[in-house]
Scaffold this motif. Structure first.
Motif, PDB file in Angstrom:
ATOM      1  N   GLY A  14     -54.480  79.617 -62.708  1.00 27.99           N
ATOM      2  CA  GLY A  14     -54.918  79.730 -61.463  1.00 27.99           C
ATOM      3  C   GLY A  14     -55.300  78.346 -60.530  1.00 27.99           C
ATOM      4  O   GLY A  14     -55.609  78.576 -59.454  1.00 27.99           O
ATOM      5  N   ARG A  15     -55.088  77.439 -61.155  1.00 21.16           N
ATOM      6  CA  ARG A  15     -55.389  75.993 -60.402  1.00 21.16           C
ATOM      7  C   ARG A  15     -53.989  75.151 -60.252  1.00 21.16           C
ATOM      8  O   ARG A  15     -53.233  75.081 -61.295  1.00 21.16           O
ATOM      9  CB  ARG A  15     -56.407  75.293 -61.287  1.00 21.16           C
ATOM     10  N   GLU A  16     -53.860  74.958 -59.058  1.00 22.22           N
ATOM     11  CA  GLU A  16     -52.757  74.029 -58.650  1.00 22.22           C
ATOM     12  C   GLU A  16     -52.797  72.491 -59.233  1.00 22.22           C
ATOM     13  O   GLU A  16     -53.933  71.788 -58.953  1.00 22.22           O
ATOM     14  CB  GLU A  16     -52.762  73.797 -57.194  1.00 22.22           C
ATOM     15  N   VAL A  17     -52.081  72.004 -60.268  1.00 28.51           N
ATOM     16  CA  VAL A  17     -52.248  71.075 -60.978  1.00 28.51           C
ATOM     17  C   VAL A  17     -51.171  69.810 -60.493  1.00 28.51           C
ATOM     18  O   VAL A  17     -51.180  68.768 -60.754  1.00 28.51           O
ATOM     19  CB  VAL A  17     -52.280  70.914 -62.588  1.00 28.51           C
ATOM     20  N   LEU A  18     -50.260  70.416 -59.759  1.00 26.61           N
ATOM     21  CA  LEU A  18     -49.087  69.645 -59.165  1.00 26.61           C
ATOM     22  C   LEU A  18     -48.483  70.257 -58.118  1.00 26.61           C
ATOM     23  O   LEU A  18     -48.325  71.278 -58.159  1.00 26.61           O
ATOM     24  CB  LEU A  18     -48.208  69.308 -60.325  1.00 26.61           C
ATOM     25  N   ALA A  19     -48.221  69.432 -56.775  1.00 24.03           N
ATOM     26  CA  ALA A  19     -47.767  70.134 -55.890  1.00 24.03           C
ATOM     27  C   ALA A  19     -46.867  69.255 -55.055  1.00 24.03           C
ATOM     28  O   ALA A  19     -47.527  68.145 -54.557  1.00 24.03           O
ATOM     29  CB  ALA A  19     -48.945  70.887 -54.962  1.00 24.03           C
ATOM     30  N   GLY A  20     -45.720  69.476 -54.379  1.00 29.21           N
ATOM     31  CA  GLY A  20     -45.076  68.677 -53.484  1.00 29.21           C
ATOM     32  C   GLY A  20     -44.780  67.333 -53.809  1.00 29.21           C
ATOM     33  O   GLY A  20     -44.689  66.395 -52.844  1.00 29.21           O
ATOM     34  N   VAL A  21     -44.341  67.145 -55.259  1.00 29.29           N
ATOM     35  CA  VAL A  21     -43.981  65.714 -55.589  1.00 29.29           C
ATOM     36  C   VAL A  21     -42.642  65.487 -55.427  1.00 29.29           C
ATOM     37  O   VAL A  21     -41.813  66.167 -56.145  1.00 29.29           O
ATOM     38  CB  VAL A  21     -44.408  65.465 -57.040  1.00 29.29           C
ATOM     39  N   ASP A  22     -42.170  64.484 -54.895  1.00 28.67           N
ATOM     40  CA  ASP A  22     -40.649  64.006 -54.870  1.00 28.67           C
ATOM     41  C   ASP A  22     -40.768  62.552 -55.419  1.00 28.67           C
ATOM     42  O   ASP A  22     -41.628  61.751 -55.103  1.00 28.67           O
ATOM     43  CB  ASP A  22     -40.338  63.907 -53.433  1.00 28.67           C
ATOM     44  N   LEU A  23     -39.718  62.418 -56.276  1.00 28.35           N
ATOM     45  CA  LEU A  23     -39.443  61.001 -56.527  1.00 28.35           C
ATOM     46  C   LEU A  23     -38.086  60.814 -56.987  1.00 28.35           C
ATOM     47  O   LEU A  23     -37.203  61.889 -57.288  1.00 28.35           O
ATOM     48  CB  LEU A  23     -40.278  60.648 -57.849  1.00 28.35           C
TER      49      LEU A  23
END
Length: 264
Positions: A14-23
């Motif tokens: 229920g916890r966001e641990v990664l979001a919106g990562v571009d590489l």
């Protein structure tokens, strides 16, 4: 030709641990992922390998989606070096490096497999350790063996989780110098999760700064890893000190400490 990710995200318990990562990393290039403990660095590496089932976003290797690729096929494109190499296994250095040939092996090692192992043992300066057990080696020697195994795999891209963890200063520099030379020689791209900000500034082509799973900056390491962004993400005041024509970061103390300044 690149290893590219778009809008990577992951929710755990229920916890966001990664979001919106571009590489994006290209052959011969090193991208260092930095951030405080729990920022999502290891989760990002797992997402790039397609190991996180509920991950969102897209990862592609040379234009091909990672999702759906067979493990053996993916292993011919991506190699992973964990945070701490094996040390309590009944393996010799030769056995470990030969294991890197698994995606290419038939019923038994071919002459090509043995030549590849011999070549990387020499390249990483550990040919004389080939018959030694891993548990007899120093941390630096084990890490060199782990890198040799990864390059014996002949991947297009490497994923490394804290490759200098628990190493002394000399071993850290030796490992990073060897890695940079090998990336250039073999035209392999690398994504490294790393804690040492000065190593990232010195050896990365691109730095990605994560803050609680979200990108806080991506680009030139000396810009991304400068006192302003570091203060915002780590809560630490830093100074950039000129050293031999370059600059190194020096920690002044927690940003909340009275009297601390934030020089740029």
């Amino acid at each position: 030709m690149s290893l590219a990710a778009e809008r990577l995200g992951c929710v755990r318990a229920g916890r966001e641990v990664l979001a919106g990562v571009d590489l994006e990393v290209t052959p011969g290039q090193a991208l260092c992922v930095v951030g405080p403990n729990g920022a999502g660095k290891t989760t990002l590496l797992r997402c790039l390998q397609g190991l996180v089932r509920n991950a969102t976003g897209e990862v592609a290797v040379d234009g091909r989606p990672v999702r759906g690729m067979a493990p053996r096929e993916l292993a011919r494109h991506l190699a992973y070096v964990p945070q701490s190499g094996p040390s309590r296994l009944a393996l010799t250095v030769f056995d470990l490096v030969l294991a890197g040939r698994r995606p290419h092996l038939g019923w038994r090692p071919s002459a090509r497999d043995l030549e590849a192992v011999e070549a990387v043992l020499g390249e990483f300066g550990i040919a004389d350790l080939a018959g030694r057990d891993l548990d007899e080696l120093s941390g630096g020697q084990r890490q060199k063996a782990s890198l040799a195994r990864a390059f014996a795999q002949e991947p297009r891209y490497l994923l490394l989780d804290e490759p200098t963890s628990s190493l002394d200063v000399r071993s850290q520099l030796e490992v990073m110098e060897l890695l940079r030379r090998a990336l250039a020689l073999h035209r392999v791209g690398a994504v490294l999760a790393i804690h040492d900000l000065n190593l990232a500034r010195r050896y990365a082509d691109v730095a990605l700064l994560l803050d609680a799973g979200r990108p806080a900056g991506c680009g030139d390491p000396c810009d991304v890893l400068s006192p302003g962004p570091i203060r915002a993400v780590y809560g630490v005041d830093m100074a950039c000190v000129p050293v031999n024509g370059c600059s190194a970061l020096f920690a002044l103390g927690p940003a909340s400490s009275p009297g601390n300044e934030n020089p740029r």
